[in-house]
Design a protein around this motif. Sequence first.
Motif, PDB file in Angstrom:
ATOM      1  N   LEU A 116     -21.421 -35.686  -1.110  1.00  0.00           N
ATOM      2  CA  LEU A 116     -21.744 -36.087  -2.482  1.00  0.00           C
ATOM      3  C   LEU A 116     -22.291 -37.509  -2.550  1.00  0.00           C
ATOM      4  N   GLY A 117     -21.821 -38.381  -1.685  1.00  0.00           N
ATOM      5  CA  GLY A 117     -22.332 -39.750  -1.670  1.00  0.00           C
ATOM      6  C   GLY A 117     -23.807 -39.791  -1.332  1.00  0.00           C
ATOM      7  N   SER A 118     -24.192 -39.091  -0.279  1.00  0.00           N
ATOM      8  CA  SER A 118     -25.606 -39.091   0.110  1.00  0.00           C
ATOM      9  C   SER A 118     -26.457 -38.373  -0.937  1.00  0.00           C
ATOM     10  N   ALA A 119     -25.935 -37.304  -1.532  1.00  0.00           N
ATOM     11  CA  ALA A 119     -26.682 -36.597  -2.585  1.00  0.00           C
ATOM     12  C   ALA A 119     -26.873 -37.502  -3.797  1.00  0.00           C
ATOM     13  N   ALA A 120     -25.842 -38.244  -4.165  1.00  0.00           N
ATOM     14  CA  ALA A 120     -25.939 -39.159  -5.300  1.00  0.00           C
ATOM     15  C   ALA A 120     -26.925 -40.284  -5.013  1.00  0.00           C
ATOM     16  N   LEU A 121     -26.861 -40.861  -3.814  1.00  0.00           N
ATOM     17  CA  LEU A 121     -27.808 -41.919  -3.441  1.00  0.00           C
ATOM     18  C   LEU A 121     -29.242 -41.391  -3.458  1.00  0.00           C
ATOM     19  N   ALA A 122     -29.457 -40.200  -2.925  1.00  0.00           N
ATOM     20  CA  ALA A 122     -30.803 -39.621  -2.903  1.00  0.00           C
ATOM     21  C   ALA A 122     -31.310 -39.376  -4.324  1.00  0.00           C
ATOM     22  N   ALA A 123     -30.440 -38.907  -5.218  1.00  0.00           N
ATOM     23  CA  ALA A 123     -30.855 -38.670  -6.607  1.00  0.00           C
ATOM     24  C   ALA A 123     -31.233 -39.969  -7.304  1.00  0.00           C
ATOM     25  N   VAL A 124     -30.458 -41.012  -7.094  1.00  0.00           N
ATOM     26  CA  VAL A 124     -30.769 -42.309  -7.699  1.00  0.00           C
ATOM     27  C   VAL A 124     -32.053 -42.867  -7.090  1.00  0.00           C
ATOM     28  N   ALA A 125     -32.246 -42.677  -5.790  1.00  0.00           N
ATOM     29  CA  ALA A 125     -33.486 -43.146  -5.152  1.00  0.00           C
ATOM     30  C   ALA A 125     -34.699 -42.416  -5.729  1.00  0.00           C
ATOM     31  N   ARG A 126     -34.592 -41.100  -5.923  1.00  0.00           N
ATOM     32  CA  ARG A 126     -35.700 -40.343  -6.528  1.00  0.00           C
ATOM     33  C   ARG A 126     -35.990 -40.844  -7.936  1.00  0.00           C
ATOM     34  N   TYR A 127     -34.938 -41.091  -8.706  1.00  0.00           N
ATOM     35  CA  TYR A 127     -35.111 -41.600 -10.065  1.00  0.00           C
ATOM     36  C   TYR A 127     -35.773 -42.985 -10.031  1.00  0.00           C
ATOM     37  N   ALA A 128     -35.283 -43.863  -9.172  1.00  0.00           N
ATOM     38  CA  ALA A 128     -35.795 -45.238  -9.112  1.00  0.00           C
ATOM     39  C   ALA A 128     -37.245 -45.282  -8.662  1.00  0.00           C
ATOM     40  N   THR A 129     -37.601 -44.458  -7.692  1.00  0.00           N
ATOM     41  CA  THR A 129     -38.984 -44.476  -7.204  1.00  0.00           C
ATOM     42  C   THR A 129     -39.908 -43.647  -8.094  1.00  0.00           C
ATOM     43  N   GLY A 130     -39.421 -42.531  -8.599  1.00  0.00           N
ATOM     44  CA  GLY A 130     -40.263 -41.661  -9.417  1.00  0.00           C
ATOM     45  C   GLY A 130     -40.406 -42.107 -10.852  1.00  0.00           C
ATOM     46  N   GLU A 131     -39.296 -42.388 -11.505  1.00  0.00           N
ATOM     47  CA  GLU A 131     -39.322 -42.733 -12.930  1.00  0.00           C
ATOM     48  C   GLU A 131     -39.534 -44.220 -13.196  1.00  0.00           C
ATOM     49  N   LEU A 132     -38.949 -45.059 -12.350  1.00  0.00           N
ATOM     50  CA  LEU A 132     -39.058 -46.507 -12.570  1.00  0.00           C
ATOM     51  C   LEU A 132     -40.202 -47.135 -11.780  1.00  0.00           C
ATOM     52  N   GLY A 133     -40.780 -46.372 -10.848  1.00  0.00           N
ATOM     53  CA  GLY A 133     -41.903 -46.875 -10.066  1.00  0.00           C
ATOM     54  C   GLY A 133     -41.525 -47.903  -9.019  1.00  0.00           C
ATOM     55  N   LEU A 134     -40.257 -47.954  -8.628  1.00  0.00           N
ATOM     56  CA  LEU A 134     -39.839 -48.902  -7.599  1.00  0.00           C
ATOM     57  C   LEU A 134     -40.280 -48.407  -6.228  1.00  0.00           C
ATOM     58  N   THR A 135     -40.549 -49.332  -5.327  1.00  0.00           N
ATOM     59  CA  THR A 135     -40.999 -48.956  -3.981  1.00  0.00           C
ATOM     60  C   THR A 135     -40.026 -49.405  -2.893  1.00  0.00           C
ATOM     61  N   ARG A 136     -39.000 -50.174  -3.259  1.00  0.00           N
ATOM     62  CA  ARG A 136     -38.053 -50.672  -2.256  1.00  0.00           C
ATOM     63  C   ARG A 136     -36.651 -50.730  -2.861  1.00  0.00           C
ATOM     64  N   LEU A 137     -35.720 -50.047  -2.219  1.00  0.00           N
ATOM     65  CA  LEU A 137     -34.312 -50.114  -2.579  1.00  0.00           C
ATOM     66  C   LEU A 137     -33.554 -50.710  -1.406  1.00  0.00           C
ATOM     67  N   GLU A 138     -32.642 -51.626  -1.699  1.00  0.00           N
ATOM     68  CA  GLU A 138     -31.899 -52.330  -0.654  1.00  0.00           C
ATOM     69  C   GLU A 138     -30.404 -52.168  -0.865  1.00  0.00           C
ATOM     70  N   ALA A 139     -29.669 -52.212   0.237  1.00  0.00           N
ATOM     71  CA  ALA A 139     -28.205 -52.181   0.190  1.00  0.00           C
ATOM     72  C   ALA A 139     -27.671 -53.015   1.341  1.00  0.00           C
ATOM     73  N   GLY A 140     -26.642 -53.772   1.089  1.00  0.00           N
ATOM     74  CA  GLY A 140     -25.936 -54.471   2.151  1.00  0.00           C
ATOM     75  C   GLY A 140     -24.700 -53.672   2.501  1.00  0.00           C
ATOM     76  N   ILE A 141     -24.565 -53.299   3.779  1.00  0.00           N
ATOM     77  CA  ILE A 141     -23.435 -52.473   4.198  1.00  0.00           C
ATOM     78  C   ILE A 141     -22.733 -53.141   5.367  1.00  0.00           C
ATOM     79  N   ILE A 142     -21.432 -53.316   5.245  1.00  0.00           N
ATOM     80  CA  ILE A 142     -20.622 -53.885   6.319  1.00  0.00           C
ATOM     81  C   ILE A 142     -20.665 -52.930   7.510  1.00  0.00           C
TER      82      ILE A 142
END
Length: 183
Positions: A116-142
Motif C-alpha cells: 500500500l505504501g508503494s501504491a500510495a506513493l505511485a498514485a501521488v506521483a502520478r497526480y503530481a506529474t500529471g495534474e500539477l505538471g511537476l517533473t521532479r519529486l524528492e524524498a530524504g530517506i534514512i
Amino acid sequence: MTRALLDLKPALRLGLPDGAYLRPLQAEDVTTAYVDGLNDPQVHRYMEAPRKQRQTLEGVRAYVAANAADAQAILFGLYVGEILRGTVRLHDVDSDRGAATVGIALFDRRIWGQGLGSAALAAVARYATGELGLTRLEAGIIAVNRGSIQAFEKAGFRRTDDKPADPELGPVGLWVLEAGPTR
C-alpha cells in the motif's frame, strides 16, 4: 499550486488497489488511532518530529489544519476499509522548478508489507506529474529504513545523492522521481 487547487483539495480522491484510497486530510479526520500510531516507537523511529516529541490530538489536528491551508502542500490520508491508516505528504511544491518533496507515514503497522505504501506513493506521483505538471519529486530517506526505500523504489524513485546525515540515525539518501515535461 493555485488558490483554485487549494479550494479543490477536499474533492480530491486517488484510487488505490482493493478499494483503498487517498484524499486530503482535514483536522476533523484526526483520530486517536492516528495519534497513537505516531507515538508508536516502531512507527516514528525514522520520523523527525514524532520521535522527538510526544504527539497529541490537538497538535496533530493543528498540523493537519496547517497542511490543509497550505497552498504548497497536500497531506493525503491513506484509507483502507474506510479507516485512516497512514498519510502521504506532498509539500514544498515549487511550480517554477517543477519540483516538490514527498513523504509517507503508515502509522497502522497491520498494513505494513502489503504494497500500500508503494501504491500510495505511485498514485501521488502520478497526480503530481500529471495534474500539477511537476517533473521532479524528492524524498530524504534514512539509509536503515528499508521499508521506505523499498516502497519508494517500487514507486519509481531512485537514489541519486546523499543528504546530511541524521545525528541519531546516520546516513540519509536523496531519492528522486523524475518525469518528462507534462505541460
